[in-house]
Every structure is written in C-alpha cells, then in structure tokens.
Design a protein around this motif. Structure first.
Motif, PDB file in Angstrom:
ATOM      1  N   GLY A   1      45.893  38.108  46.270  1.00  0.00           N
ATOM      2  CA  GLY A   1      44.943  37.137  46.785  1.00  0.00           C
ATOM      3  C   GLY A   1      44.876  37.109  48.296  1.00  0.00           C
ATOM      4  N   SER A   2      44.898  35.912  48.862  1.00  0.00           N
ATOM      5  CA  SER A   2      44.755  35.738  50.312  1.00  0.00           C
ATOM      6  C   SER A   2      46.079  35.724  51.055  1.00  0.00           C
ATOM      7  N   ASN A   3      47.172  36.072  50.368  1.00  0.00           N
ATOM      8  CA  ASN A   3      48.503  35.960  50.963  1.00  0.00           C
ATOM      9  C   ASN A   3      48.841  37.160  51.839  1.00  0.00           C
TER      10      ASN A   3
ATOM     11  N   GLU B   1      35.588  37.500  61.235  1.00  0.00           N
ATOM     12  CA  GLU B   1      36.845  37.334  60.509  1.00  0.00           C
ATOM     13  C   GLU B   1      37.687  38.606  60.596  1.00  0.00           C
TER      14      GLU B   1
ATOM     15  N   GLN C   1      39.891  41.262  53.017  1.00  0.00           N
ATOM     16  CA  GLN C   1      39.199  40.122  53.611  1.00  0.00           C
ATOM     17  C   GLN C   1      39.860  38.847  53.098  1.00  0.00           C
ATOM     18  N   PRO C   2      40.746  38.242  53.916  1.00  0.00           N
ATOM     19  CA  PRO C   2      41.551  37.116  53.425  1.00  0.00           C
ATOM     20  C   PRO C   2      40.734  35.973  52.836  1.00  0.00           C
ATOM     21  N   SER C   3      39.577  35.664  53.426  1.00  0.00           N
ATOM     22  CA  SER C   3      38.794  34.530  52.931  1.00  0.00           C
ATOM     23  C   SER C   3      38.259  34.776  51.529  1.00  0.00           C
ATOM     24  N   HIS C   4      38.170  36.045  51.118  1.00  0.00           N
ATOM     25  CA  HIS C   4      37.713  36.379  49.772  1.00  0.00           C
ATOM     26  C   HIS C   4      38.876  36.563  48.795  1.00  0.00           C
ATOM     27  N   GLY C   5      40.094  36.732  49.333  1.00  0.00           N
ATOM     28  CA  GLY C   5      41.269  36.879  48.475  1.00  0.00           C
ATOM     29  C   GLY C   5      41.343  38.190  47.734  1.00  0.00           C
TER      30      GLY C   5
END
Length: 458
Positions: A397-399, A414, A433-437
């Motif tokens: 995910g976004s980790n 971003e 892309q962290p915001s999309h996970g």
C-alpha cells in the motif's frame, strides 16, 4: 482419489506455497519438531498471514499466530505430537474466520482460534526449522463434479499454468480471469465442444473464436483426459497433458493479469475433474499473474542480489540519472528486473504530461516505457539510473519507508518512487505513487497497479 504431492522442507523456515480452492488441507508430515503451516492471500510470506506451528519448542507445544506477532493467539501443550521417524497425519481448516488444526481421523481440533477480522485465504505454505527438516505428503481436494449448468466453479491460479484431468462426454470448459467471477476480460478454452467435434480459444466471450481446432472424439465419458494450459506474456497455450504437444496457441496483443480459473460443463454434459494445484518439489511457479512479493526479494537470475550497481563515474550512495535515447544503456546502469524473455530491464524515467515518471528501459525495443493514465507509453528519449544502491524492500500500500529512492514526481508535484513487481513471468519496474497506495508498471500496453510491491532504497 485426491491429489497428493510429496514436498521436502529444509531447516530454513522458508515456506513453500501452493494454491488451495477449498477451506481445508490435509497432510502427513515426518519431522522431529516445528512443522509450520501458513495460510495467506498470496504465494508469499507476508501479511496478512496465519501460522499454525505444530510441535514447536522441542516438540512440546503448538500455537496459532497472526501476522508474526506475539503473544500467540492460542498456545497448547502437545508433547511428542511429531515424530522424525514416521509420518503423522493432520488437517487444517478455515471457515468464517475460524482457523483450526486437528489430527488425522479426529473430527475435533486440538487447536482453534476465531479471528474477529478474517481475510480470504488462497494459499497454503509449509516449512520446517529450528533444527528440523521435514517430508510432507499434502492432499488437496478430491476430484469433483460439474453439473450440466454452464456455471463456472472458480479457484486461484498462481503458477502460470493449470494442469487437470477431465472425464466427460464433451464440453469441457475452462476460463482464465482476473478475479473469481465470470467477468471481462477473460479467456475461455472449450475442449470437445459441438458434440465432441472441435475445440476453441475464445476471448471475452466474443466470436469469431481466436482459434478453432477439429478434435473429433477428444473426450470420453469413461476415461480421464489430461491437459495443460499455460499463459505467459500474453501467450496462451493448450497442451495434451500426456504428450506435451501443443494443441492450440494464441497470443493476446493486450494481455491482462490472470488470478483465477473456472471450470464448467454444459450442453448435456456432466464432468468429473482432477485439478493439480501443486508445484513440484523444488520447482518455483512460472511468473504468477499477480505480484508474488516473496519471489522479488532477490535480484533477477544472473544478477547479484543486493550488490551495489556502481558506475565508473559514481562510487555508490545515491545514484545519478543520465540522459540516453534509442535504447542506449549507459555504463553502470542499474538493472531493476527482467523481461519475460529474460532480457534485463534497466531503471529509467521520462517526462510525460508535465510529470517525470519512473519506468523500465527495454534496450532491444529501442525505448523506455513509463506508466501513465492507464496506458504504457514508449519514450525514445529518457534517463537511466546509474550507480547507487540495488537494495529492494517489500512494501504494501502507501507504506513507503523512509529512505526510499526518489524517482520523479507526478504532474501535481507528488513525489514518485521506484518500485517493481513480478508479473506474467517478468520482474518489471515502475512508479510508486503513495497517495494511490500502489506500484504502477508499464506492461503489455497498459498501466497496471499492484498494492504489493518492492521499493528501491537510496
């Protein structure tokens, strides 16, 4: 009779996984202690995960653990439950969040736990350790019937192939899908259709069929016929399971990730199936159709895992980006993966729609590819990462961990990072892309997103 596979597990605490299509597995194990069973969503040792440890702590107790955290959910005394000189039989079941294990011939489990937050289980792993090696005889589901209803029964498909035996008069139908449902996109293989006169490969339930082959008398209601279906990089092959000969073959110009198969019969036919879900002892699956993070922890074959990629102009640390074009590979370029053909893929990035996007360089294609807007975009001019670390860590995910290697930025500013996943026989690099996970990769003309991936550390 049921399918039985004998598996050897060394003293290394590394799980060997195979998919399961039912809510239980039966097995016999010969080990002096520490027979470990993992229940997971995918074929890797990652969360979420249940672990049933039988005969741990010197063959004195057994536990159930979730997500490798302590305290254990359940712990019971089981002195002498395993034996290094003889096979002992057990079963493990999971249903509505209840995970349990019992001895062969006993219906009451000796250990059980109800998870208030259960997850779907698609794979079972086995391993031994703590001074023990083991031999396992693992039994999957017995042969089963499909009625004359044209309704698919689904199971997970993770090995890039499906081996099965079918006994019926005609109309053996198999579908390959991106989920456990009859949805598009999907492939359908119809064997012995049209009153056992021909076989076809069909795409998205549309005609004309992609392949049509006369196969008079292919099926027999009294004899099992064996087949092997393989898929890799969009190439779909149907083989005779006894001779290995290719019966039908088709290449999809726009392949999709295959995660499940379905089987059915109809048009007046009922069928009996034996489906082999096991990997042979010591054999790894071909490329899974969904990312298998465990297979990514080491670098691709032929490249030193974890070794720094150092160019003549850079002595390590944070790599540098060098301009290149037309398939040029700059000396010291970092290998991030490999194509399904075995060709190395280099870490590259390129500008697109106001963004700087990480992707992959395929030298033989003369360009780099980046994922954006649901599509794979080829770029004849690009930048190649040279030098620096080649240390990859698993992420979900976004980790994104601190110290991840920055690879660019989106059109909105971003930060984007460099990730990779295993897909359809390849290890492909792309953008995180962290915001999309997810990690997006360019593959087969598409931008594909995966919530389980690896990220490159600086």
């Amino acid at each position: 009779m049921a399918n039985v596979m004998e598996v050897s597990t060394p003293d290394n605490l590394q799980y060997q996984f195979f998919p399961v299509s039912s809510g239980s597995v039966q097995f016999k194990v010969r080990a002096p202690n520490d027979a470990h069973i993992a229940l997971t969503m995918g074929p890797q040792d990652s969360e979420p995960i249940y672990e049933i440890m039988i005969g741990g702590w010197g063959n004195t107790k057994s536990v159930i653990r979730k997500n490798k955290t302590k305290p254990d959910k359940v712990e019971i005394e089981t002195p002498g439950i395993l034996n290094g000189g003889e096979f002992r039989g057990f079963w493990v079941r999971w249903d509505s969040g209840i995970v349990s294990a019992g001895r062969e011939g006993e219906s009451i489990p000796f250990i059980s736990w109800a998870d208030p937050q259960p997850f779907p289980i698609g794979f079972v792993g086995v391993c031994t350790g703590w001074g023990a090696s083991g031999t396992w005889k693992i039994e999957d589901a017995a042969e089963f019937n499909t009625p004359d209803k044209l309704e698919y029964k689904f199971g997970p498909a993770a090995s890039g192939s499906l081996e099965f035996e079918y006994r019926g008069p005609h109309n053996c139908h198999v579908c390959l899908t991106p989920g456990p449902a009859e949805v598009d996109p999907m492939y359908e293989i119809i064997l012995g259709g049209w009153d056992n006169s021909q076989s076809v490969i069909r795409h998205c339930r549309q005609k004309p069929d992609k392949v049509t082959l006369p196969t008079p008398g292919l099926m027999n209601p009294n004899v099992f016929r064996k087949f092997l279906i393989e898929w890799r990089c969009g190439r779909l092959m149907v083989r005779d399971g006894f001779t290995g000969g290719v019966m039908m073959e088709w290449v999809d110009p726009q392949p999709f990730p295959i995660t499940h198969f379905g089987v059915r019969t109809g048009y007046g036919a009922q069928g009996i199936w034996r489906i082999k879900h096991f990997f042979k002892d010591g054999q790894q699956p071909l490329g899974p159709s969904a990312p298998a993070a465990a297979a990514l922890y080491s670098s691709p074959p032929g490249y030193p895992g974890g070794a720094p990629a150092v160019s003549a102009m850079h002595g390590g640390g944070s790599g540098v980006w060098m301009d290149a074009s037309g398939g040029q590979v700059v000396p010291g370029a970092v290998v991030g993966g490999q194509d399904c053909s075995g060709e190395p893929l280099y870490i590259a990035r390129a500008q697109h729609e106001g963004a700087m996007i990480p992707g992959k360089l395929v030298a033989s294609h003369g360009c780099a590819y980046i994922p954006w807007g649901g599509q794979e975009h080829g770029k004849s001019t690009y930048q190649v990462l040279v030098g620096g670390s080649n240390n990859w860590v698993p992420v979900s995910g976004s980790n994104v961990p601190p110290g991840a290697c920055p690879g660019g930025e989106s059109e909105d500013g971003e930060p984007l990072y460099i990730g990779r996943v295993r897909h359809e026989g390849s290890v492909t690099t792309g953008k995180v892309q962290p915001s999309h996970g997810v990690c997006y990769i360019p593959f087969g003309g598409q931008e594909l997103g995966f919530p389980e991936y690896e990220v490159l550390m600086a």
